[in-house]
Each structure stands twice: as C-alpha cells, then as structure tokens.
Design a protein around this motif. Sequence first.
Motif, PDB file in Angstrom:
ATOM      1  N   GLY A 151     -20.214 -10.851  -6.495  1.00 38.27           N
ATOM      2  CA  GLY A 151     -19.227 -10.122  -6.018  1.00 38.27           C
ATOM      3  C   GLY A 151     -19.600  -8.686  -5.662  1.00 38.27           C
ATOM      4  O   GLY A 151     -18.553  -8.082  -4.649  1.00 38.27           O
ATOM      5  N   TYR A 186     -16.763  -6.025   0.970  1.00 44.15           N
ATOM      6  CA  TYR A 186     -15.615  -6.845   1.077  1.00 44.15           C
ATOM      7  C   TYR A 186     -15.103  -7.251   2.415  1.00 44.15           C
ATOM      8  O   TYR A 186     -14.717  -6.072   3.099  1.00 44.15           O
ATOM      9  CB  TYR A 186     -14.377  -6.197   0.353  1.00 44.15           C
ATOM     10  N   THR A 239     -12.354  -7.831   4.810  1.00 43.89           N
ATOM     11  CA  THR A 239     -11.183  -7.480   5.211  1.00 43.89           C
ATOM     12  C   THR A 239     -10.541  -8.687   6.472  1.00 43.89           C
ATOM     13  O   THR A 239     -11.298  -9.353   6.847  1.00 43.89           O
ATOM     14  CB  THR A 239     -10.822  -6.142   5.782  1.00 43.89           C
ATOM     15  N   TRP A 269     -15.232  -5.565   7.496  1.00 45.93           N
ATOM     16  CA  TRP A 269     -15.853  -5.433   6.436  1.00 45.93           C
ATOM     17  C   TRP A 269     -15.782  -3.749   5.846  1.00 45.93           C
ATOM     18  O   TRP A 269     -15.295  -2.912   6.630  1.00 45.93           O
ATOM     19  CB  TRP A 269     -17.205  -5.604   6.342  1.00 45.93           C
ATOM     20  N   SER A 312     -11.729  -9.378  -3.986  1.00 45.95           N
ATOM     21  CA  SER A 312     -12.405  -9.965  -2.595  1.00 45.95           C
ATOM     22  C   SER A 312     -11.065 -10.572  -2.097  1.00 45.95           C
ATOM     23  O   SER A 312     -10.857 -10.451  -0.886  1.00 45.95           O
ATOM     24  CB  SER A 312     -13.384 -11.001  -3.025  1.00 45.95           C
ATOM     25  N   MET A 352      -8.632  -7.961  -0.889  1.00 45.71           N
ATOM     26  CA  MET A 352      -8.984  -7.312   0.210  1.00 45.71           C
ATOM     27  C   MET A 352      -8.838  -8.054   1.549  1.00 45.71           C
ATOM     28  O   MET A 352      -8.957  -7.666   2.712  1.00 45.71           O
ATOM     29  CB  MET A 352     -10.419  -6.995  -0.041  1.00 45.71           C
TER      30      MET A 352
END
Length: 403
Positions: A234, A238, A240, A244, A292, A295
């Motif tokens: 992970g 992230y 979105t 990102w 994650s 986000m």
Amino acid sequence: MAGPLAGIRVLDLTTTLMGPYATQTLAEMGAEVVKVEPPEGDIVRRIGPARNPGMGPIFLNTNRGKRSLVLDLKNPEGREAALRLAARSDVLVYSLRPHSMERLGLGYETVAQVNPRLVYAGVYGYAQDGPYAARPAYDDLLQGATGVAALNARIGDGTPRYVPLGLVDRIVGLAASGAISAALLHREHTGMGQRVDVPMFETMLPFVLGDHMGGLAFDPPLDAGGYARMLSPGRRPYRTRDGWICAVVYTDKHWRSFCAGLGMADLVSIDKRFADHGARIAHINEILAMVSEIMAQRDTAEWMEFFEKADIPAMPVNDLADLLDDPHLRETGFFEMEEHPTEGRLRRAGIGPRWSASPAGERRPAPVLGADGAEVLREAGYEESEIRRLAELGATRLPGTGE
C-alpha cells in the motif's frame, strides 16, 4: 571563478554516468574540470535525442562546467600528456578498474611521483581486497547486488526489478564528490595528497541497509530484514476520484488531524492499531489499505486543500513534463535557459545546494568533443608545434582540423 571549490583543478578521466556526475558536482562547486575523453568520445554522448551527433541530453546534463580534451591514453604521447596535466592538477578522478589504470601506466604510485599533493580518486565497482575486485560494474548490476532489485520484488509480483534511474551511479557519484572534498580539506591541513577509493558495492550498501537491515542488525538475526512500512504494497501514490496524490500520514499529530478532519476523531484512541507509531507499523498493510479507500472518495485538489489545512505532508504525482510548470520551481528559478554554442537554446536544471559566502557563478555548458583541447594543452606547457604533433600521432583530436 566562484563557488566553494574555486581554484581547484580536476582532471576527469571518467566516462558514462557515475564519474561524470561526481565531477560535474565538483564543477558546480566552482572547480575547474578538464574532461579527458577517448577519440570516440564518452559513450553517453550518443544516448537520447540530439540536435547534433554526440550531444545527447544525458551527456549535456552530466558534464556541465567542464572543458573537453581528447587523449588516447593507450598512445604513449597521450599518456604523457595526461601525466603533464596531472602534475598541475589538484584532483584526478578515474572510473576504470584500478588494474586498468596500472596497465595504462597511470596508477597511483606513478602519478603521485609527478604530483605528491594530488588527490587521486577512483570510482569503480568493488573494493580491491575482495574476490570481486576485477569484475566490471554497471548500475543495473549493483542494483541487483545491493538488494534494490530484490526489494522491488517483495512489493510486486515477486519479480526483481530495477529502479528506473541510474540510482547507484548517482548516489556513489555524490559520495565520491564528498570524499574528494574531504581529501582536499585533509591536504589543506597537512599538505599531503592521497589515494581515495570509492567502490560502488561498498558505498551503496549502507544506503540500502540503513533502511532495510532490520532484524539482521542483531546476532542472531531477529528477522529476515526489511522495513515493513517501505515494503508494504500500500505504500504508493493514492488514487483519488480524478487522479493520484502522494500523502504521508505519519506522526501521532498527523493521525489525530487526519481522523478529526474526516469526522473520526475517536479512532486513534479507540482502535489499538493507531495507538502509536510502532502499532501503526505493525499493522501497516491494513492501515494503508484503509487510507486508500478513503482517498478514492475525493478529488486531488480537495485532498491537497485538506492536507494543507491539516499540516499533513502531501504532493501531487508529477510526470516529467509537469515539472516544467511546477509553481515552486518557477518561483525559485530552478530551471534555467542557456544558449549552447552548438546546440542552441537548452533548458538546464539548477543546483540544489546554495552557499551564502561562495555562491556558484555562471556555469559553462557541456562541451563538444575535444572543443578545448588546444587551450588545455597550451596551459599544460605544450607549444603549438607539439600540439599539432600530438594530433598527427593520433594522441589527441582537434575539432575543425580533421585531425
């Protein structure tokens, strides 16, 4: 001349990336660097798109601040010219294997006889007192040998992969520039030159193991090594709702602010996984998976505003072209435009470090092959007739003369 190393003369016998990056770093600190190239030139000249042959972008971005002299070091006259240049230099840097320098008649004992004050620095693969001493080395090989490729396998599908950078070359090049500067300081105190060896394998290993030694630091080992947070699947940008983002919710304060901003202020006190940094690292895969999911629920711009207000570190994911329009880099003037004498208008990256009392001055653009040969040889005491003779014998090459 300007910069903290102003007045220092460097004889650069390196090619490819690691050595040239080290000597460019010295040039950016004000040193006068003469790049000695073989008649065919540094191989890196031919990498990437170019307006003219031999002037590719990797060469242009690893050889600024230098003058170029062509010498065939296998030619006795070329070797003699190198020794004459070494006699008036403060530093000699080479990237051949040490036994190759000995074979050329340019080993340390020989060169130190003509200049005992010289800092004689080698950047090559492996320490010379082990069984790998004679092996050739490239960045890819050292990414494998030092564990970088295997670490990438742990976070992917099990396939070892290289980092898409000349990572080892540049890290070891920086280490070499630091080691050379330290040797120059030692000479300032003692008047003594010395040999400096910067092997890639042994120099890169502490860089990797500083993060990933883990339980292997203990005898007997407590685990198989590796820093759990860095090896978590992970740990990546992230996704979105529209792109990102990079964010690091790391300290206790960050987590309190993050959870409070999401309306989950009690999470840190209720869920033992968030109790402290050690607990979060122990449960890092679960925690990063949770983040994650969160986000993905907002746009990148919304998250950037959220993190700025919460004082949590975050940055967008830039592609290479994005860097040219980065507002911070625009404001600081990081990218500079230069007019190259043969390549026209070029964009160049700035220098990261800044010196308040000895700022770096105007930087010389990367040189055309052999462009400064006659000038450098004159400074070493060669007469015009001697320079022409060197060219006739194939020991040097002078641009524009056909020799």
